[in-house]
Design an enzyme around this catalytic site. Structure first.
Site, PDB file in Angstrom:
ATOM      1  N   VAL A  14       0.843  -1.207   0.000  1.00  0.00           N
ATOM      2  CA  VAL A  14       0.000   0.000   0.000  1.00  0.00           C
ATOM      3  C   VAL A  14       0.879   1.258   0.000  1.00  0.00           C
ATOM      4  CG1 VAL A  14      -1.819   1.261   1.214  1.00  0.00           C
ATOM      5  CG2 VAL A  14      -1.861  -1.240   1.175  1.00  0.00           C
ATOM      6  N   GLU A 190      -4.883 -12.275   3.624  1.00  0.00           N
ATOM      7  CA  GLU A 190      -4.115 -11.847   4.785  1.00  0.00           C
ATOM      8  C   GLU A 190      -3.156 -12.976   5.162  1.00  0.00           C
ATOM      9  OE1 GLU A 190      -4.789  -8.745   6.391  1.00  0.00           O
ATOM     10  OE2 GLU A 190      -6.132  -8.447   4.710  1.00  0.00           O
ATOM     11  N   LYS A 205     -14.295  -4.935   9.210  1.00  0.00           N
ATOM     12  CA  LYS A 205     -14.789  -3.856   8.349  1.00  0.00           C
ATOM     13  C   LYS A 205     -16.255  -3.534   8.663  1.00  0.00           C
ATOM     14  CE  LYS A 205     -11.466  -5.350   4.860  1.00  0.00           C
ATOM     15  NZ  LYS A 205     -11.221  -6.298   3.764  1.00  0.00           N
ATOM     16  N   GLY A 302      -5.198  -4.151  -2.906  1.00  0.00           N
ATOM     17  CA  GLY A 302      -4.249  -3.883  -3.985  1.00  0.00           C
ATOM     18  C   GLY A 302      -3.536  -2.562  -3.766  1.00  0.00           C
TER      19      GLY A 302
HETATM   20  N1  HSE Z   1      -7.430  -9.746   2.726  1.00  0.00           N
HETATM   21  C1  HSE Z   1      -8.255  -8.643   2.390  1.00  0.00           C
HETATM   22  C2  HSE Z   1      -9.218  -9.114   1.320  1.00  0.00           C
HETATM   23  C3  HSE Z   1      -7.433  -7.476   1.900  1.00  0.00           C
HETATM   24  O1  HSE Z   1      -9.082 -10.232   0.824  1.00  0.00           O
HETATM   25  O2  HSE Z   1     -10.132  -8.388   0.974  1.00  0.00           O
HETATM   26  C4  HSE Z   1      -8.073  -6.145   2.105  1.00  0.00           C
HETATM   27  O3  HSE Z   1      -8.485  -5.896   3.372  1.00  0.00           O
END
Ligand code: HSE
Length: 433
Positions: A14, A190, A205, A302
Site C-alpha cells: 500500500v 491476509e 470492516k 491492492g
Molecule cells: N485480505 C483482504 C481481502 C485485503 O481479501 O479483501 C483487504 O483488506
C-alpha cells in the site's frame, strides 16, 4: 502554496501505491486542492528492497519514531498493520498533534473507541477510508454525501479473498483449498488467511461501518461471525439451482434502534446487483431513509486502489489541518453515543436454506417437518432429488422468514434426531427487503 508534509510508516504494497499515486497525479491533486503533497519521510525495517517506484533514498529510514516525532511532518500514515506497535505509533502521532491516516481495520475494530476518543481529546483527526473496501470511498460517502440520512441497512461484500474463492467455486467447481492457494499467490489474502476465510476480516470492516452508521464504537463480539471455511461445492450448486448465489455478506440493519450485525455465507438472489459482484471485487449496498438504495463497487485491496483511498484521506487531513477544523467528522461520527443496543436473536427475522442428508427411510422427512412446525417455521420450498448417492437423500429446505431463535432451536432438535447421516448445513437467505 501550502504544503502538507507526509510521513509514512510501512513501505509495503500500500505504501508503494501511495507513492506511485502521488508521483502520477501529484500536480493534479495540487491544482485541485491548493495544497502540495510532499513525501517527507518513509520508515520501514527494510529500506533496501525494490518496491517498483523510484524514490529519493534520503527520505527512507528504519527509525519510525524519527518520523512520528519530526516537528516538520503534518500527517502520519500508518501502514504497518497489526495491533501492537501500530497502536503505539498511532497514539504517539496523535499526541504529537499530527493528523493520522491508517488502513488498519483490525486496529480500529479492536481499539477504535480508545483511538477515536484520544484523537477527539487531542483535537486532531484520524482517517481510515482504506480500512474498509480498499479503494471504494464508502466511509466518505456515509459521512459526506449521506450525512443527512438515517442509515436503515448496509450489506457488504468486504473480503476479496472470499469473493474470489466463491466466484471460482461457482464457475469452475474446484475445491476450496485449491482456490485459496491461488488467492494467496495473487496477494489477496491476509497472513494467515484464516482472518479472511473465517470472516474476521469482513467483521473488522463491518464493525467500522456500523460504528459510523450508528454513532458508537461497536465491539467485535456484537458481530455474529462465520466464514466460508468448509463450505462445500454442494451448497454452491444447490444455491445456483435455486436461483441464488452464495456471498460472504456483512449485514447491518437498524430495527427501531436495535442493531443487527452479522457476517455469514448468505444466499442472495441471482438478480440482485450484489450477486453480480465477482472475483476479488468488493461492494457495499447502503439504504438511507432519504436517499433510498445506493451501491458502491470497486477493488477492495491492492497497491494502487488502496493507495487511492489513502491519498484521499491525506488530502482531507491536510485541508482539515490548515483550516483548523479540530476533530473531524470521521472522529465525531464514531462517538455520538457511548454504546449501541443490539437485536436479540428472538427479534431477528430471516430466511434459511437447510440441507439435510436424510436416511432414505419412511418417516424421516416427516419427523423433520414436525420439528419445523413445532417451532413455528413455515416452509417455502422442499427439494429432494431422486438421483442421490451413498444411501442418503439430500433434502434442501428453504424457509419463509422465521425468528432466528426458533430456527436455532429447531436445528438443535433436528440434529438430535436419528434421521440424518451428516451434519445439516444451514445458511442465511437475504432478500434485501
Ligand atoms: N485480505 C483482504 C481481502 C485485503 O481479501 O479483501 C483487504 O483488506
Amino acid at each position: 502554496m501550502q504544503e502538507v508534509k507526509i510521513g509514512i510508516l510501512g513501505f509495503g504494497t500500500v505504501g508503494a501505491g501511495v507513492v506511485e499515486g502521488f508521483q502520477k497525479n501529484g500536480e493534479l491533486i495540487t491544482q485541485r486542492t491548493g495544497i502540495r503533497p510532499v513525501l517527507a519521510k518513509i520508515a520501514d525495517l527494510d529500506i533496501e528492497s525494490d518496491r517498483g517506484v523510484v524514490i529519493d533514498p534520503g527520505i527512507l529510514t528504519t527509525d519510525a519514531l524519527s518520523v512520528i516525532d519530526d516537528p516538520e511532518i503534518d500527517v502520519i500514515v500508518e501502514l504497518i498493520g497489526g495491533t501492537t506497535l501500530a497502536k503505539d505509533f498511532v497514539q504517539r502521532a496523535l499526541k504529537n498533534g499530527k493528523q493520522v491516516i491508517t488502513a488498519n481495520k483490525a486496529l480500529l475494530a479492536e481499539y477504535g473507541e480508545e483511538i477515536y476518543r484520544y484523537a477527539q481529546d487531542q483535537g486532531v483527526g484520524i482517517y481510515y477510508e482504506a480500512a474498509v473496501g480498499g479503494g471504494i470511498p464508502v466511509l466518505r460517502s456515509q459521512r459526506a454525501g449521506l450525512i443527512g440520512n438515517q442509515i436503515e441497512s448496509i450489506y457488504g461484500i468486504l473480503n476479496g479473498t472470499c469473493n474470489y474463492i466463491l466466484t471460482r467455486m461457482e464457475l469452475e467447481r474446484l475445491p476450496f483449498d485449491e482456490i485459496l492457494s491461488d488467492a494467496q499467490r495473487l496477494g489477496y489474502a491476509e497472513t494467515p488467511p484464516d482472518l479472511d476465510i473465517d470472516g474476521i476480516d469482513t467483521a473488522h470492516k463491518a464493525v467500522i461501518l456500523a460504528s459510523m452508521a450508528y454513532g458508537a464504537p461497536v465491539p467485535m463480539e456484537a458481530c455474529k461471525t462465520s466464514g466460508i471455511r468448509g463450505l462445500s461445492n454442494q451448497e454452491i450448486v444447490n444455491a445456483e439451482d435455486l436461483n441464488y448465489r452464495i456471498k460472504l455478506l456483512a449485514i447491518i440493519k437498524d430495527h427501531d434502534g436495535e442493531i443487527e450485525l452479522s457476517v455469514e455465507p448468505t444466499l442472495v438472489p441471482k438478480d440482485h446487483m450484489i450477486a453480480s459482484v465477482s472475483d476479488a471485487f468488493n461492494a457495499v449496498f447502503v439504504r438511507g431513509d432519504i436517499v433510498d438504495d445506493t451501491m458502491y463497487y470497486g477493488r477492495g485491496a491492492g497497491s494502487l486502489p488502496t493507495g487511492s483511498a489513502v491519498i484521499g484521506d491525506i488530502m482531507e487531513a491536510a485541508s482539515d489541518r490548515f483550516n483548523h477544523a479540530g476533530a473531524p467528522v470521521s472522529v465525531n461520527m464514531m462517538l455520538q453515543k457511548d454504546a449501541l443496543t443490539y437485536s436479540p436473536s428472538h427479534k431477528i427475522v430471516k430466511r434459511y436454506y437447510l440441507r439435510i442428508s436424510l436416511f432414505d427411510k419412511p418417516g424421516s422427512l416427516g419427523k423433520v417437518m414436525e420439528i419445523m412446525g413445532n417451532h413455528h417455521i413455515s416452509i417455502a420450498s422442499v427439494v429432494q432429488n431422486e438421483r442421490f448417492k451413498g444411501g442418503y437423500a439430500p433434502v434442501i429446505i428453504l424457509t419463509h422468514k422465521v425468528k432466528d431463535s426458533n430456527f436455532i432451536a429447531a436445528l438443535k432438535d433436528i440434529k438430535a434426531l436419528d434421521v440424518s447421516g451428516a451434519e445439516p448445513v444451514a445458511l442465511r437467505i437475504e432478500d434485501f427487503e
